[in-house]
Motif scaffolding. Structure first.
Motif, short mmCIF file in Angstrom:
data_model
loop_
_atom_site.label_atom_id
_atom_site.label_comp_id
_atom_site.label_asym_id
_atom_site.label_seq_id
_atom_site.Cartn_x
_atom_site.Cartn_y
_atom_site.Cartn_z
N LYS A 59 56.13 47.33 -9.42
CA LYS A 59 56.74 47.01 -10.94
C LYS A 59 55.52 46.65 -11.74
O LYS A 59 55.30 47.21 -12.67
CB LYS A 59 57.83 45.95 -10.84
CG LYS A 59 58.61 46.01 -12.12
CD LYS A 59 60.07 45.07 -12.01
CE LYS A 59 60.73 45.12 -13.33
NZ LYS A 59 61.85 44.33 -13.36
N TYR A 69 62.82 48.26 -9.44
CA TYR A 69 63.60 47.90 -10.66
C TYR A 69 65.07 47.50 -10.50
O TYR A 69 65.50 47.69 -11.52
CB TYR A 69 63.37 49.37 -11.38
CG TYR A 69 62.02 49.63 -11.62
CD1 TYR A 69 61.41 49.17 -12.96
CD2 TYR A 69 61.15 50.28 -10.83
CE1 TYR A 69 60.10 49.30 -13.41
CE2 TYR A 69 59.90 50.63 -11.32
CZ TYR A 69 59.14 50.00 -12.40
OH TYR A 69 58.03 50.42 -12.85
N CYS A 70 65.47 46.98 -9.55
CA CYS A 70 66.70 46.36 -9.25
C CYS A 70 66.64 45.04 -10.21
O CYS A 70 65.84 44.16 -9.64
CB CYS A 70 67.21 46.18 -7.92
SG CYS A 70 68.87 45.64 -7.51
N GLU A 71 67.89 44.87 -10.92
CA GLU A 71 67.64 43.62 -11.49
C GLU A 71 68.52 42.31 -10.93
O GLU A 71 68.41 41.29 -11.29
CB GLU A 71 68.44 43.95 -13.12
CG GLU A 71 67.61 45.15 -13.90
CD GLU A 71 68.46 45.13 -15.33
OE1 GLU A 71 69.44 44.57 -15.45
OE2 GLU A 71 67.75 45.78 -15.96
N THR A 72 68.88 42.84 -9.74
CA THR A 72 69.68 41.75 -9.05
C THR A 72 69.04 41.72 -7.49
O THR A 72 67.86 42.57 -7.61
CB THR A 72 71.19 42.09 -8.77
OG1 THR A 72 71.21 43.51 -8.30
CG2 THR A 72 71.95 42.08 -9.73
N THR A 121 72.36 43.26 -3.06
CA THR A 121 72.79 44.65 -3.63
C THR A 121 72.90 45.91 -2.75
O THR A 121 73.96 46.52 -2.65
CB THR A 121 71.95 45.14 -4.78
OG1 THR A 121 72.01 43.82 -5.73
CG2 THR A 121 72.73 46.13 -5.74
N ASN A 158 69.68 51.92 -10.89
CA ASN A 158 68.36 51.71 -11.46
C ASN A 158 67.36 52.59 -11.58
O ASN A 158 67.57 53.71 -10.60
CB ASN A 158 67.63 50.39 -11.01
CG ASN A 158 67.70 50.13 -9.58
OD1 ASN A 158 68.52 49.62 -9.06
ND2 ASN A 158 66.60 50.70 -8.90
#
Length: 388
Positions: free
Chosen positions: A86, A113-116, A121, A131
């Motif tokens: 990232k 790019y996973c926000e959790t 997840t 994502n």
């Protein structure tokens, strides 16, 4: 063939001694930033690292080095790779190595790019990907897992002692894979044998289920016979290109979902082996070998007709004057003899499992329902006990 199904596989394979020459063409399709993912350093010792770097430099790529991927990729390593991908804006994840490196690259691809939390997840709760996904390409140096042509990704959470496999959809499959059988010739015999058994286990776990007459099973039988033949040749002569090329090709087709279509599947050997691996950090193929015979001997009566067919078709067991039970048992004896000839580990204690670990390992085993028998917790513990 049972039910309705869709088959899709977007991975392009480049196979043979000149396969690496196509890598530059593939690199031209992606942006300037390439995350070069590899394992513990064998690619540097055998010269493959330099070959890849030469191609990357010729393609004018900015290289983000991500080495040190362990044989059972950990969650901590995944977090590290995600940060690099990232922050450095990786356009392509280039995995150079065996199945663990490919598995790790796919985990980074969906997680960067996973926000959790990606473990929670995508592994613990198996949620859908919402994502951005980074493209993956592979240069294979060890044959076995088939990870170069599927969406599978296995990650180990060392803190929780859980090893979970997630099979992602076609968006996560490697876009391309470079398969030069010569690259596998420096792999130690122990690892080569483990890879061969991983292939066999993939074939058997899709084969030992169902009673209908499926084309998939006939294909699997041919692949198993080819694997037995080529593995014996490769053990005698690790430099046998024909044997190595057959093994490499079989590995890709054993687990790209092709031979599992139109039938139920039984993945309990992998569930047992993965939980064992989470506690021992042992080589994946060897954990499968250690639990396979106890598991198959546990379910052989329930799937007697199929095990008898396996004995006759794969091992050429003669049925004259024998009951189906006798034929099935002889087939498993032939399987064991082949495993011994490859030098596979047949006892989990050799991998570090102790009797005291069994309840905890059993607790970590996911129960699947595609086989001839659905295991109880008691049965799981008994199979692990028999594997000691």
């Amino acid at each position: 063939m049972l039910g309705n199904f869709t088959y899709e596989n977007p991975t392009k394979l480049y196979f043979g001694k000149d396969a690496l020459s196509y890598l530059q063409d593939e690199l031209a399709l992606y942006g300037p930033n390439v995350q070069f993912i590899y394992g513990g350093g064998s690619v540097k010792r055998n010269g493959i690292y330099e070959k890849i770097m030469t191609v990357l430099q010729a393609a004018h790529k900015r290289v983000i080095e991500d080495g040190g991927v362990m044989p059972n990729p950990t969650l901590d390593k995944l977090y590290e790779g995600c940060r690099a991908a990232k922050e450095q804006k990786a356009d392509l994840l280039l995995a150079v190595g065996g199945g663990s490196v490919c598995d790790y690259a796919k985990a980074v691809a969906v997680s960067a790019y996973c926000e959790t939390d990606p473990w929670d997840t995508y592994y613990a709760h198996m949620r859908r990907i919402k994502n951005k996904i980074i493209p993956v390409g592979c240069v294979l140096t060890m044959a076995g897992t088939g990870s170069e042509m599927n969406g599978g990704s296995v990650i180990t959470n060392t803190a929780e002692k859980r090893k979970i496999a997630r099979v992602f959809d076609a968006r996560v499959f490697p876009r391309f894979a470079v398969l030069n059988p010569e690259f596998t010739m420096t792999v130690p015999k122990y690892q080569m044998a483990a890879g061969c058994y991983d292939i066999m286990s993939h074939l058997m776990e899709q084969y030992f289920s169902g009673t209908d007459d499926t084309a998939s099973d006939y294909i699997a039988e041919g692949m198993m016979r080819s694997l037995v033949h080529s593995s014996r040749q490769a053990i005698r002569d690790p430099q046998d290109y024909e044997a190595r090329s057959n093994i490499m090709w079989l590995a890709s087709w054993a687990l790209n979902s092709f031979i599992g279509k139109g039938k139920s599947q039984d993945w309990m050997v992998h569930m047992l082996g993965q939980s064992l691996g989470a506690y021992t950090n042992a080589t994946h193929g060897m954990t499968l070998a250690a639990v396979s015979l106890p598991y198959y001997r546990h379910i052989v009566k329930a799937g007697e007709a199929k095990f008898a067919r396996f004995a006759q078709t794969v091992w050429q067991v003669r049925p004259d004057g024998k009951t189906a039970a006798d034929i099935a048992a002889e087939g498993l004896q032939c399987l064991e003899a082949w495993m011994r000839s490859l030098g596979l580990v047949l006892h989990a204690r050799e991998l570090g499992m102790t009797e005291e670990m069994i309840p905890q390992i059993a607790e970590g085993v996911f129960i699947t329902h595609g086989g001839y028998e659905t295991l109880t917790r008691e049965a799981v513990e008994d199979i692990l006990q028999q594997s000691l």
